[in-house]
Design an enzyme around this catalytic site. Structure first.
Site, PDB file in Angstrom:
ATOM      1  N   ASN A 163       0.865  -1.184   0.000  1.00 17.35           N
ATOM      2  CA  ASN A 163       0.000   0.000   0.000  1.00 17.35           C
ATOM      3  C   ASN A 163       0.899   1.232   0.000  1.00 17.35           C
ATOM      4  O   ASN A 163       1.457   1.596   1.032  1.00 17.35           O
ATOM      5  CB  ASN A 163      -0.889  -0.032   1.253  1.00 17.35           C
ATOM      6  CG  ASN A 163      -1.687   1.238   1.442  1.00 17.35           C
ATOM      7  OD1 ASN A 163      -1.813   2.051   0.519  1.00 17.35           O
ATOM      8  ND2 ASN A 163      -2.222   1.433   2.640  1.00 17.35           N
TER       9      ASN A 163
ATOM     10  N   LYS B 126       0.184   4.286  -0.285  1.00 18.34           N
ATOM     11  CA  LYS B 126      -0.431   5.503   0.274  1.00 18.34           C
ATOM     12  C   LYS B 126      -0.152   6.683  -0.669  1.00 18.34           C
ATOM     13  O   LYS B 126      -0.073   6.489  -1.875  1.00 18.34           O
ATOM     14  CB  LYS B 126       0.057   5.745   1.707  1.00 18.34           C
ATOM     15  CG  LYS B 126      -0.086   4.476   2.564  1.00 18.34           C
ATOM     16  CD  LYS B 126       0.088   4.708   4.024  1.00 18.34           C
ATOM     17  CE  LYS B 126      -0.108   3.385   4.771  1.00 18.34           C
ATOM     18  NZ  LYS B 126      -0.043   3.527   6.196  1.00 18.34           N
TER      19      LYS B 126
ATOM     20  N   HIS C  60      -9.467   1.536   4.838  1.00 19.12           N
ATOM     21  CA  HIS C  60      -8.185   1.698   5.535  1.00 19.12           C
ATOM     22  C   HIS C  60      -8.390   2.674   6.699  1.00 19.12           C
ATOM     23  O   HIS C  60      -9.176   3.613   6.600  1.00 19.12           O
ATOM     24  CB  HIS C  60      -7.121   2.222   4.570  1.00 19.12           C
ATOM     25  CG  HIS C  60      -5.751   2.184   5.169  1.00 19.12           C
ATOM     26  ND1 HIS C  60      -5.302   3.159   6.030  1.00 19.12           N
ATOM     27  CD2 HIS C  60      -4.764   1.272   5.071  1.00 19.12           C
ATOM     28  CE1 HIS C  60      -4.076   2.838   6.431  1.00 19.12           C
ATOM     29  NE2 HIS C  60      -3.725   1.700   5.867  1.00 19.12           N
TER      30      HIS C  60
ATOM     31  N   GLU D  83      -6.775   5.067   7.693  1.00 20.72           N
ATOM     32  CA  GLU D  83      -6.549   6.483   7.348  1.00 20.72           C
ATOM     33  C   GLU D  83      -7.779   7.070   6.643  1.00 20.72           C
ATOM     34  O   GLU D  83      -8.063   8.264   6.785  1.00 20.72           O
ATOM     35  CB  GLU D  83      -5.269   6.611   6.510  1.00 20.72           C
ATOM     36  CG  GLU D  83      -4.037   6.394   7.390  1.00 20.72           C
ATOM     37  CD  GLU D  83      -2.843   5.763   6.708  1.00 20.72           C
ATOM     38  OE1 GLU D  83      -2.765   5.788   5.468  1.00 20.72           O
ATOM     39  OE2 GLU D  83      -1.976   5.226   7.432  1.00 20.72           O
TER      40      GLU D  83
ATOM     41  N   GLU E 233      -5.325  -4.582  10.676  1.00 19.85           N
ATOM     42  CA  GLU E 233      -4.251  -3.611  10.876  1.00 19.85           C
ATOM     43  C   GLU E 233      -4.500  -2.824  12.163  1.00 19.85           C
ATOM     44  O   GLU E 233      -5.257  -1.842  12.154  1.00 19.85           O
ATOM     45  CB  GLU E 233      -4.205  -2.618   9.711  1.00 19.85           C
ATOM     46  CG  GLU E 233      -3.943  -3.255   8.369  1.00 19.85           C
ATOM     47  CD  GLU E 233      -3.360  -2.244   7.378  1.00 19.85           C
ATOM     48  OE1 GLU E 233      -2.260  -2.501   6.889  1.00 19.85           O
ATOM     49  OE2 GLU E 233      -3.990  -1.214   7.129  1.00 19.85           O
TER      50      GLU E 233
ATOM     51  N   GLY F  61       2.718   2.434  10.696  1.00 23.20           N
ATOM     52  CA  GLY F  61       3.703   3.503  10.487  1.00 23.20           C
ATOM     53  C   GLY F  61       4.439   3.903  11.753  1.00 23.20           C
ATOM     54  O   GLY F  61       5.124   4.926  11.780  1.00 23.20           O
TER      55      GLY F  61
ATOM     56  N   SER G 111       3.568  -1.970  10.264  1.00 25.19           N
ATOM     57  CA  SER G 111       5.018  -2.049  10.458  1.00 25.19           C
ATOM     58  C   SER G 111       5.615  -3.403  10.079  1.00 25.19           C
ATOM     59  O   SER G 111       6.575  -3.853  10.715  1.00 25.19           O
ATOM     60  CB  SER G 111       5.386  -1.660  11.898  1.00 25.19           C
ATOM     61  OG  SER G 111       5.011  -0.312  12.143  1.00 25.19           O
TER      62      SER G 111
HETATM   63  P1  PGA Z   1       2.959   0.440   7.566  1.00 24.83           P
HETATM   64  O1  PGA Z   1       1.478   0.656   6.968  1.00 24.83           O
HETATM   65  O2  PGA Z   1       3.483  -0.861   6.994  1.00 24.83           O
HETATM   66  O3  PGA Z   1       3.745   1.632   7.073  1.00 24.83           O
HETATM   67  O4  PGA Z   1       2.828   0.378   9.038  1.00 24.83           O
HETATM   68  C1  PGA Z   1       0.601  -0.419   6.796  1.00 24.83           C
HETATM   69  C2  PGA Z   1      -0.727   0.071   6.230  1.00 24.83           C
HETATM   70  O5  PGA Z   1      -1.228   1.103   6.687  1.00 24.83           O
HETATM   71  O6  PGA Z   1      -1.295  -0.562   5.321  1.00 24.83           O
END
Ligand code: PGA
Length: 258
Positions: free
Chosen positions: A10, A12, A102, A104, A174, A180, A220
């Site tokens: 992903n 983003k 997601h 976000e 998640e 992140g 992560s």
């Molecule tokens: P990350 O994000 O691997 O940077 O923690 C995962 C995601 O939000 O899909």
């Protein structure tokens, strides 16, 4: 029937279309050098909308076995929805996957479980595969109610889908506190929730649907922790953010190397 793991990157809001071309090419070369078997572990990149046409051209021109998709989609087919993208536009670009819900999107755009369920249905109706995201915030994890919370999200997101639709979908667990942050859930944390999700799918539908649905862990994921996470019986892949932006690192994740 064994589930084929899916490693999805992903991106983003990162990489313009030129950078996208570079990353996809590097990833394809790296995986080719390593003799990666795409039928054993599926690989997908999920770039911003503006990169998808470029990714499609590359994948088609070189017959790359890498799949791709979008990070969101509208529930509408067309019309006065400024800024939105329809499923029809994405199928024309050869998308296989669409991420829906997601954290976000939930946090910054107020998306609810019900809307996410509608988006998933729209994606399935268009012949693509939704990657339906769920996961708890830190306060919920600290209160110890994370399993109950995530199962509530699952119940609401899957309410409008049939068993056959759920069987071909992907669910991504998640935990928000792990996204992140470098704060990865332990393999046991991942298994606890992914196992509970599969059990719930069995209760809501049937055993064969539960066996078929693919459940990813995200938050992560890096080359150094992916192997233990993938060793969990109910984890069928990873949704990778930051670590999917570097070809070498994502290739290591795909092949579960240290
Ligand atoms: P990350 O994000 O691997 O940077 O923690 C995962 C995601 O939000 O899909």
């Amino acid at each position: 029937m064994a589930r084929t793991p899916l490693m999805a990157g992903n991106w983003k809001m990162n990489l313009d279309h030129l950078e996208a071309a570079h990353l996809v090419q590097s990833l394809a070369w790296t995986l080719k050098d390593q003799g990666h078997d795409y039928s054993a572990v599926e690989v997908a990149v999920i770039p911003p909308f503006t990169d998808i046409r470029t990714v499609q051209s590359l994948v088609d021109a070189d017959s790359l076995p890498i799949k791709y998709g979008a990070q969101d989609v509208s529930i509408h087919d067309e019309g006065a929805y400024t800024g939105e993208i329809s499923t029809g536009m994405l199928t024309k670009l050869g998308c296989t996957f669409v991420i829906v819900g997601h954290s976000e999107r939930r946090q910054y755009h107020g998306e609810t479980n019900e809307l996410v369920g509608q988006k998933a249905k729209k994606v399935l109706d268009a012949g693509m595969t939704p990657i339906m995201c769920c996961g708890e915030a830190l306060e919920i994890r600290k209160a110890g109610t994370h399993v109950q919370f995530v199962l509530g999200q699952i119940d609401a997101m899957l309410a409008g889908l049939s068993a056959a639709e759920v069987a071909k979908s992907v669910i991504a667990y998640e935990p928000i506190w792990a996204i992140g942050t470098g704060e990865v859930a332990t393999p046991q944390d991942a298994q606890e929730v992914c196992g509970a999700i599969r059990k719930r799918v069995g209760e809501l539908f049937d055993a064969s649907t539960a066996q078929a649905v693919r459940i990813q862990y995200g938050g992560s994921v890096k080359s150094k922790n992916v192997r233990e996470i993938m060793a969990q019986p109910d984890v069928d892949g990873a949704l990778v953010g930051g670590a999917s932006l570097k070809a070498d690192e994502f290739a290591k994740i795909v092949t579960y190397q240290k």
